[in-house]
Design a protein around this motif. Structure first.
Motif, mmCIF file in Angstrom:
data_model
loop_
_atom_site.group_PDB
_atom_site.id
_atom_site.type_symbol
_atom_site.label_atom_id
_atom_site.label_comp_id
_atom_site.label_asym_id
_atom_site.label_seq_id
_atom_site.Cartn_x
_atom_site.Cartn_y
_atom_site.Cartn_z
ATOM 1 N N HIS A 1 0.806 -1.221 0.000
ATOM 2 C CA HIS A 1 0.000 0.000 0.000
ATOM 3 C C HIS A 1 0.840 1.272 0.000
ATOM 4 O O HIS A 1 0.357 2.340 -0.382
ATOM 5 C CB HIS A 1 -0.967 0.002 1.193
ATOM 6 N N ASP A 2 2.109 1.173 0.396
ATOM 7 C CA ASP A 2 2.985 2.350 0.380
ATOM 8 C C ASP A 2 3.746 2.494 -0.937
ATOM 9 O O ASP A 2 4.602 3.375 -1.077
ATOM 10 C CB ASP A 2 3.965 2.309 1.544
ATOM 11 N N GLY A 3 3.435 1.643 -1.904
ATOM 12 C CA GLY A 3 4.066 1.739 -3.214
ATOM 13 C C GLY A 3 5.324 0.909 -3.379
ATOM 14 O O GLY A 3 5.872 0.844 -4.484
ATOM 15 N N THR A 4 5.812 0.269 -2.320
ATOM 16 C CA THR A 4 6.991 -0.580 -2.448
ATOM 17 C C THR A 4 6.602 -1.922 -3.055
ATOM 18 O O THR A 4 5.463 -2.381 -2.943
ATOM 19 C CB THR A 4 7.678 -0.815 -1.091
ATOM 20 N N CYS A 5 7.566 -2.545 -3.708
ATOM 21 C CA CYS A 5 7.336 -3.843 -4.346
ATOM 22 C C CYS A 5 7.966 -4.926 -3.489
ATOM 23 O O CYS A 5 9.182 -4.913 -3.262
ATOM 24 C CB CYS A 5 7.948 -3.851 -5.745
ATOM 25 N N PRO A 6 7.187 -5.883 -2.989
ATOM 26 C CA PRO A 6 7.734 -6.931 -2.112
ATOM 27 C C PRO A 6 8.565 -7.967 -2.848
ATOM 28 O O PRO A 6 8.944 -8.971 -2.252
ATOM 29 C CB PRO A 6 6.481 -7.561 -1.497
ATOM 30 N N LEU A 7 8.860 -7.722 -4.114
ATOM 31 C CA LEU A 7 9.740 -8.606 -4.884
ATOM 32 C C LEU A 7 11.102 -7.961 -5.113
ATOM 33 O O LEU A 7 11.918 -8.492 -5.867
ATOM 34 C CB LEU A 7 9.084 -8.945 -6.221
ATOM 35 N N ASP A 8 11.345 -6.837 -4.438
ATOM 36 C CA ASP A 8 12.613 -6.128 -4.587
ATOM 37 C C ASP A 8 13.664 -6.656 -3.615
ATOM 38 O O ASP A 8 13.369 -7.418 -2.682
ATOM 39 C CB ASP A 8 12.411 -4.631 -4.363
ATOM 40 N N GLN A 9 14.871 -6.200 -3.802
ATOM 41 C CA GLN A 9 16.036 -6.677 -3.066
ATOM 42 C C GLN A 9 15.888 -6.566 -1.556
ATOM 43 O O GLN A 9 16.373 -7.413 -0.811
ATOM 44 C CB GLN A 9 17.275 -5.902 -3.526
ATOM 45 N N GLU A 10 15.215 -5.532 -1.082
ATOM 46 C CA GLU A 10 15.121 -5.322 0.364
ATOM 47 C C GLU A 10 14.369 -6.445 1.073
ATOM 48 O O GLU A 10 14.480 -6.602 2.295
ATOM 49 C CB GLU A 10 14.452 -3.981 0.667
ATOM 50 N N PHE A 11 13.627 -7.239 0.311
ATOM 51 C CA PHE A 11 12.875 -8.344 0.903
ATOM 52 C C PHE A 11 13.594 -9.685 0.751
ATOM 53 O O PHE A 11 13.019 -10.733 1.062
ATOM 54 C CB PHE A 11 11.479 -8.418 0.279
#
Length: 333
Positions: free
Chosen positions: A139-149
């Motif tokens: 909901h905050d616009g971040t993608c949960p498939l990115d490196q930070e995850f």
């Protein structure tokens, strides 16, 4: 038209939400729960009877339930975790009650990494779900498939987890989509394709090689762009490894697209073992639910490929292959 070796299909793309769960998400701050309400997609006896009758009509034995895009991402970490447990416990109860009709993808409280890992592991080891479902965007616009995850995916890699990727209906945060209310018209498949490309830009599919990824809607048309994507890898180092080889190794794409020509192209690009049946229930019901199987049966594909797409590929992905092959052999006689 009767489907080939009719029956026992596996619908890998279907949703179910209880009103209590949707109410809880709204209490925690969700603003888009109305799109999941009043669709005969709940857990009431009436809704379940309708769902099961429709599955029977289409020849579907199993539906794989998922909460996406209504994922438990709101509130504090503990509130989001409690919401995840609420929907996962409901799915576990339904699978226990209908062990020959329902399978499930678990919901996890991303972006809260520690809680998401804990609930993901519970879904896999205690509830015995088929995998974990994630949205293309939070909901905050971040993608949960990115490196930070990456820590989340590393924790699930040891289980050989299936990660189900589903769009959010946010139109990829693009004014070109959202200004004309095209979020679900084309925004959803755009999100599918962009999420896969972002995933390929991360270390996740290269360092977590036991993971398998199930992408909705035939990957949002990524097969149509495959040569362009591969050229950018070969000529411009746009990706760490060949995108086509990576997708052919651990990716699967469900057929909730319903265009035979698109299905045929996807089989040619990715191989027949990479395509799964999917209905997108409850957003397609009655005749259009039956279409999810019928359009595969009508496609210009050989019978073995149709059976692979309708059930054998999912059976193999979820560890049910022995039963599926025995059923196919019996029906083929």
């Amino acid at each position: 038209m009767q489907n080939p070796a009719f029956g026992k299909y596996i619908d890998t793309h279907a949703h179910l939400w209880s009103e209590e769960y949707l109410d809880r998400l709204r209490e925690l701050g969700a603003t888009e729960t109305d799109v999941a309400r009043n669709l005969r997609a709940g857990s009431s006896e009436k809704d379940l009877a309708y769902r099961l009758a429709l599955m029977d009509r289409a020849g579907v034995q199993y539906q794989v339930l998922s909460a996406t895009p209504q994922v438990p991402q709101y509130g504090t970490a503990q509130e989001a975790l409690a919401a995840a447990r609420q929907i996962n416990d409901l799915y576990a109860a339904l699978v226990k009650r209908y062990p020959d009709r329902f399978l499930a993808y678990g919901a996890v409280p991303l972006p809260h990494l520690r809680e998401a890992v804990a609930e993901g592991e519970r879904c896999l080891t205690e509830l015995h779900f088929q995998g974990i479902a994630v949205n293309t965007l939070l909901h905050d616009g971040t993608c949960p498939l990115d490196q930070e995850f990456l820590p989340f995916y590393r924790a699930l890699d040891k289980f050989g987890t299936v990660i189900y990727i589903h769009p959010t209906g946010a139109g990829a945060c693009s004014p070109m989509v959202n200004d004309k209310h095209l979020e679900w018209v084309v925004g959803a498949p755009i999100e599918d394709m962009l999420a896969v490309l972002r995933l390929l830009k991360s270390d996740i599919p290269y360092t977590c090689r036991n993971l398998r990824f199930h992408v909705a809607h035939l990957g949002g048309g990524i097969g149509f762009q495959m040569q362009r994507i591969e050229d950018n890898y070969e000529d411009w180092d746009a990706f760490r490894e060949s995108p086509r080889e990576t997708l052919a190794r651990n990716f699967y794409f469900d057929g909730a697209n319903f265009l035979a020509e698109a299905l045929e192209l996807s089989v040619r690009i990715f191989g027949r073992e990479r395509i799964l049946m999917g209905s997108d229930f409850p957003y397609f019901q009655d005749d259009k639910y039956v279409r999810a199987a019928e359009y595969i049966a009508r496609a210009d594909l050989d019978e073995a490929t149709k059976i692979a797409v309708l059930r054998e590929n999912a059976a193999a992905l979820y560890g049910l292959i022995t039963e599926a092959r025995a059923d196919f052999a019996a029906n083929a006689k």
